[in-house]
Design a protein around this motif. Structure first.
Motif, PDB file in Angstrom:
ATOM      1  N   GLU A  96     -10.666 -48.094 -47.877  1.00 33.16           N
ATOM      2  CA  GLU A  96     -11.024 -46.562 -47.615  1.00 33.16           C
ATOM      3  C   GLU A  96     -12.565 -46.464 -47.840  1.00 33.16           C
ATOM      4  OE1 GLU A  96     -11.048 -42.787 -46.594  1.00 33.16           O
ATOM      5  OE2 GLU A  96      -9.518 -44.565 -46.145  1.00 33.16           O
ATOM      6  N   ALA A  97     -13.010 -47.243 -48.888  1.00 30.60           N
ATOM      7  CA  ALA A  97     -14.753 -47.248 -49.203  1.00 30.60           C
ATOM      8  C   ALA A  97     -15.362 -48.058 -48.014  1.00 30.60           C
ATOM      9  CB  ALA A  97     -15.024 -47.930 -50.661  1.00 30.60           C
ATOM     10  N   VAL A  98     -14.742 -49.021 -47.247  1.00 32.22           N
ATOM     11  CA  VAL A  98     -15.204 -49.614 -46.198  1.00 32.22           C
ATOM     12  C   VAL A  98     -15.376 -48.600 -44.968  1.00 32.22           C
ATOM     13  CG1 VAL A  98     -15.142 -51.608 -44.824  1.00 32.22           C
ATOM     14  CG2 VAL A  98     -14.872 -51.926 -47.241  1.00 32.22           C
ATOM     15  N   ARG A  99     -14.327 -48.025 -44.887  1.00 36.27           N
ATOM     16  CA  ARG A  99     -13.981 -47.143 -43.758  1.00 36.27           C
ATOM     17  C   ARG A  99     -15.151 -46.087 -43.824  1.00 36.27           C
ATOM     18  NH1 ARG A  99     -12.852 -42.462 -42.484  1.00 36.27           N
ATOM     19  NH2 ARG A  99     -12.309 -41.633 -44.643  1.00 36.27           N
ATOM     20  N   LEU A 100     -15.414 -45.429 -45.036  1.00 33.23           N
ATOM     21  CA  LEU A 100     -16.553 -44.303 -45.466  1.00 33.23           C
ATOM     22  C   LEU A 100     -18.000 -45.160 -44.986  1.00 33.23           C
ATOM     23  CD1 LEU A 100     -15.419 -42.453 -48.460  1.00 33.23           C
ATOM     24  CD2 LEU A 100     -15.576 -41.737 -46.337  1.00 33.23           C
ATOM     25  N   ALA A 101     -17.941 -46.262 -45.363  1.00 33.26           N
ATOM     26  CA  ALA A 101     -19.467 -46.862 -45.161  1.00 33.26           C
ATOM     27  C   ALA A 101     -19.878 -47.137 -43.891  1.00 33.26           C
ATOM     28  CB  ALA A 101     -19.441 -48.134 -46.183  1.00 33.26           C
ATOM     29  N   LEU A 102     -18.793 -47.512 -43.029  1.00 30.97           N
ATOM     30  CA  LEU A 102     -18.905 -47.766 -41.750  1.00 30.97           C
ATOM     31  C   LEU A 102     -18.896 -46.529 -40.650  1.00 30.97           C
ATOM     32  CD1 LEU A 102     -17.010 -50.862 -41.259  1.00 30.97           C
ATOM     33  CD2 LEU A 102     -19.390 -50.375 -41.306  1.00 30.97           C
ATOM     34  N   THR A 103     -17.783 -45.330 -41.180  1.00 33.36           N
ATOM     35  CA  THR A 103     -17.777 -44.083 -40.180  1.00 33.36           C
ATOM     36  C   THR A 103     -18.040 -42.877 -40.650  1.00 33.36           C
ATOM     37  OG1 THR A 103     -15.305 -43.727 -41.262  1.00 33.36           O
ATOM     38  CG2 THR A 103     -15.558 -45.291 -39.362  1.00 33.36           C
ATOM     39  N   ASP A 104     -18.109 -42.811 -42.079  1.00 30.41           N
ATOM     40  CA  ASP A 104     -18.565 -41.424 -42.538  1.00 30.41           C
ATOM     41  C   ASP A 104     -19.910 -41.856 -43.744  1.00 30.41           C
ATOM     42  OD1 ASP A 104     -19.002 -38.895 -43.652  1.00 30.41           O
ATOM     43  OD2 ASP A 104     -17.012 -38.489 -44.248  1.00 30.41           O
ATOM     44  N   LYS A 105     -20.799 -42.013 -43.040  1.00 34.63           N
ATOM     45  CA  LYS A 105     -22.197 -42.660 -43.739  1.00 34.63           C
ATOM     46  C   LYS A 105     -22.727 -41.705 -44.936  1.00 34.63           C
ATOM     47  CE  LYS A 105     -23.193 -45.843 -40.039  1.00 34.63           C
ATOM     48  NZ  LYS A 105     -24.085 -45.998 -38.812  1.00 34.63           N
ATOM     49  N   GLU A 106     -22.705 -40.331 -44.361  1.00 33.57           N
ATOM     50  CA  GLU A 106     -23.328 -39.240 -45.220  1.00 33.57           C
ATOM     51  C   GLU A 106     -22.285 -39.196 -46.527  1.00 33.57           C
ATOM     52  OE1 GLU A 106     -25.911 -37.285 -44.157  1.00 33.57           O
ATOM     53  OE2 GLU A 106     -26.053 -38.580 -42.284  1.00 33.57           O
ATOM     54  N   ARG A 107     -20.956 -39.056 -46.476  1.00 33.82           N
ATOM     55  CA  ARG A 107     -20.217 -39.037 -47.745  1.00 33.82           C
ATOM     56  C   ARG A 107     -20.399 -40.298 -48.440  1.00 33.82           C
ATOM     57  NH1 ARG A 107     -18.378 -36.460 -51.842  1.00 33.82           N
ATOM     58  NH2 ARG A 107     -16.379 -37.063 -52.473  1.00 33.82           N
TER      59      ARG A 107
END
Length: 356
Positions: A96-107
Motif C-alpha cells: 500500500e505504501a508503494v501504491r501511494l508512492a506511485l499513484t498518490d504522491k501528494e499523500r
C-alpha cells in the motif's frame, strides 16, 4: 586512476539521466541532475569520514563497499527507505505504501513529512555520537587546539559522550513537546516518538561501532585464528572485523542520507526520480571515498577529518533542530563545505610550513 575510480559513477550518471528522460521526459532530466548535485553537496563530509574508516579495510572489502554497498545505498536508502518509513509510521502494508508512492504522491509526501521527527531524531543522535566520540578523544593531531585540548581532557570521563547525547535528546524531545502543545497538541505524542527514535539511534551506534571495535581489537591482538596475520601493523582489516566495519559504514551512510532524502521532497515527490537522482549522487560519494583512500589524501591533508567531524556535528544539530523548524538544504550544504574547506586550507598551510 581518476577514470578507474569514477567509471561506475559516470556509468550511473548516464543510466540515471537516460532513465529519467524515458520515465518522464526532458523535464525529468533536469530534476534528476539537481537531485544528484544536492546529494553530492550534502554528503561530501560523508566521503571524508568514510575514507578515514575505509582505509582500514583490505582491497576486497573496499570493492564490496563500492559494489554491494552502493546497491544498499541506492536501492535500500534512496528507494526502499522512504517506503518503509511510510509503511511503519502510517501503519500501512508495504504494498500500500508503494501504491501511494506511485499513484498518490501528494499523500505519500505528507506521510514522509509526518515521519520526519523520528527520522531526524535517529539520524541526529547517531551522527552526534560520532562527533562527540571524535571531539572527546585525545589525539596527537589537533586542528582547533584551544577547543580540542580541554574537550579531550573532559573525554577521560567514562561514558561522557553518551551522557551528553542523552541530555541533548531529552532537551530536544521536551522542546518539541512544548512547541507541539502550543500549537494545539496535534503532534504532542511526537515527543515520545522523538525520544524513542533518538535512543534507537544512540543504541545502534553503540552496538555497531562497538562490535566493529571489538573485532578489530581481537584481530590486532592475534585472536582471530586464521585472520590473525591481518592484525599486524600496516595490514588491512579482514574477516569479522572488516564485516562489522563495513556494517558500520552502511549505517553511517544511512544516517547521512536522511537529510538528502527529506530535502529531495523540496525538488520532487516522485520516488522514481528521487531514487535516480540521489542514486547518482550516492555513487559519486562512494567513488570519492575510494579515491581519497587510494590517493592517501587524508594523510596528506591531516585536518580534513577534523573538518568533516565538525561538519557532522553541525549536521546532527541541523537534524535535531529540523524536528521543529525547517532548515534550508543550502544552509546545511554550505556549513559542511565551509568547515571542510577551512580544514583543507589549514592543512595546506601546515604542509607549506613543514616543507619550508
Amino acid at each position: 586512476m581518476l577514470w578507474k575510480t569514477f567509471r561506475w559513477a559516470f556509468a550511473m550518471t548516464a543510466v540515471g539521466l537516460v532513465g529519467g528522460v524515458l520515465y518522464d521526459g526532458w523535464t525529468a532530466l533536469g530534476i534528476v541532475a539537481v537531485l544528484a548535485v544536492l546529494e553530492i553537496s550534502l554528503s561530501f563530509d560523508n566521503a571524508v569520514i568514510n575514507a578515514g574508516i575505509l582505509k582500514k579495510l583490505n582491497a576486497f572489502w573496499q570493492r564490496i563497499f563500492l559494489t554491494v554497498g552502493i546497491l544498499i545505498a541506492v536501492f535500500g536508502m534512496r528507494l526502499l527507505f522512504p517506503v518503509v518509513i511510510v509503511s511503519v509510521s502510517a501503519r500501512l502494508a508495504p504494498h500500500e505504501a508503494v501504491r501511494l508512492a506511485l499513484t498518490d504522491k501528494e499523500r505519500y509526501q505528507e506521510l514522509v513529512t509526518d515521519a520526519h521527527p523520528s527520522i531526524a531524531a535517529f539520524g541526529g543522535m547517531f551522527l552526534l555520537m560520532i562527533f562527540l566520540d571524535f571531539i572527546l578523544e585525545e589525539r596527537e593531531t589537533k586542528w582547533l587546539g584551544r577547543v580540542e585540548r580541554p574537550l579531550a581532557r573532559l573525554g577521560r570521563i567514562d561514558m561522557l559522550s553518551v551522557c551528553v547525547a542523552l541530555v541533548v535528546l531529552l532537551v530536544t524531545a521536551m522542546t518539541f513537546a512544548t512547541q507541539a502543545h502550543q500549537h494545539g497538541g496535534h503532534h504532542a505524542d511526537k515527543a515520545q516518538t522523538v525520544l524513542v527514535s533518538g535512543v534507537a539511534g544512540l543504541v545502534t551506534y553503540l552496538v555497531v561501532h562497538g562490535l566493529s571495535g571489538f573485532f578489530e581489537a581481537r584481530l590486532a591482538g592475534g585472536e582471530e585464528g586464521g585472520e590473525a596475520t591481518s592484525g599486524r601493523p600496516g595490514l588491512a582489516l579482514a574477516g569479522r572485523a572488516a564485516f562489522f566495519t563495513f556494517l558500520y559504514l552502511e549505517v553511517l551512510d544511512a544516517s547521512f542520507s536522511f537529510d538528502g532524502v527529506i530535502g529531495a521532497f523540496a525538488v520532487t515527490n516522485d520516488i522514481v526520480l528521487m531514487a535516480l537522482g540521489l542514486g547518482i549522487g550516492a555513487m559519486y560519494v562512494r567513488s570519492l571515498t575510494v579515491y581519497l583512500v587510494r590517493q592517501g589524501t587524508l594523510d596528506d591533508y591531516v585536518y580534513l577529518e577534523h573538518g568533516a567531524h565538525y561538519a557532522i556535528g553541525a549536521l546532527a544539530a541541523v537534524l535535531l533542530v529540523s524536528i521543529r523548524y525547517a532548515v534550508n538544504d543550502v544552509v546545511t550544504g554550505l556549513i559542511g563545505v565551509t568547515l571542510i574547506g577551512a580544514a583543507f586550507w589549514s592543512s595546506v598551510r601546515l604542509n607549506r610550513a613543514t616543507a619550508g
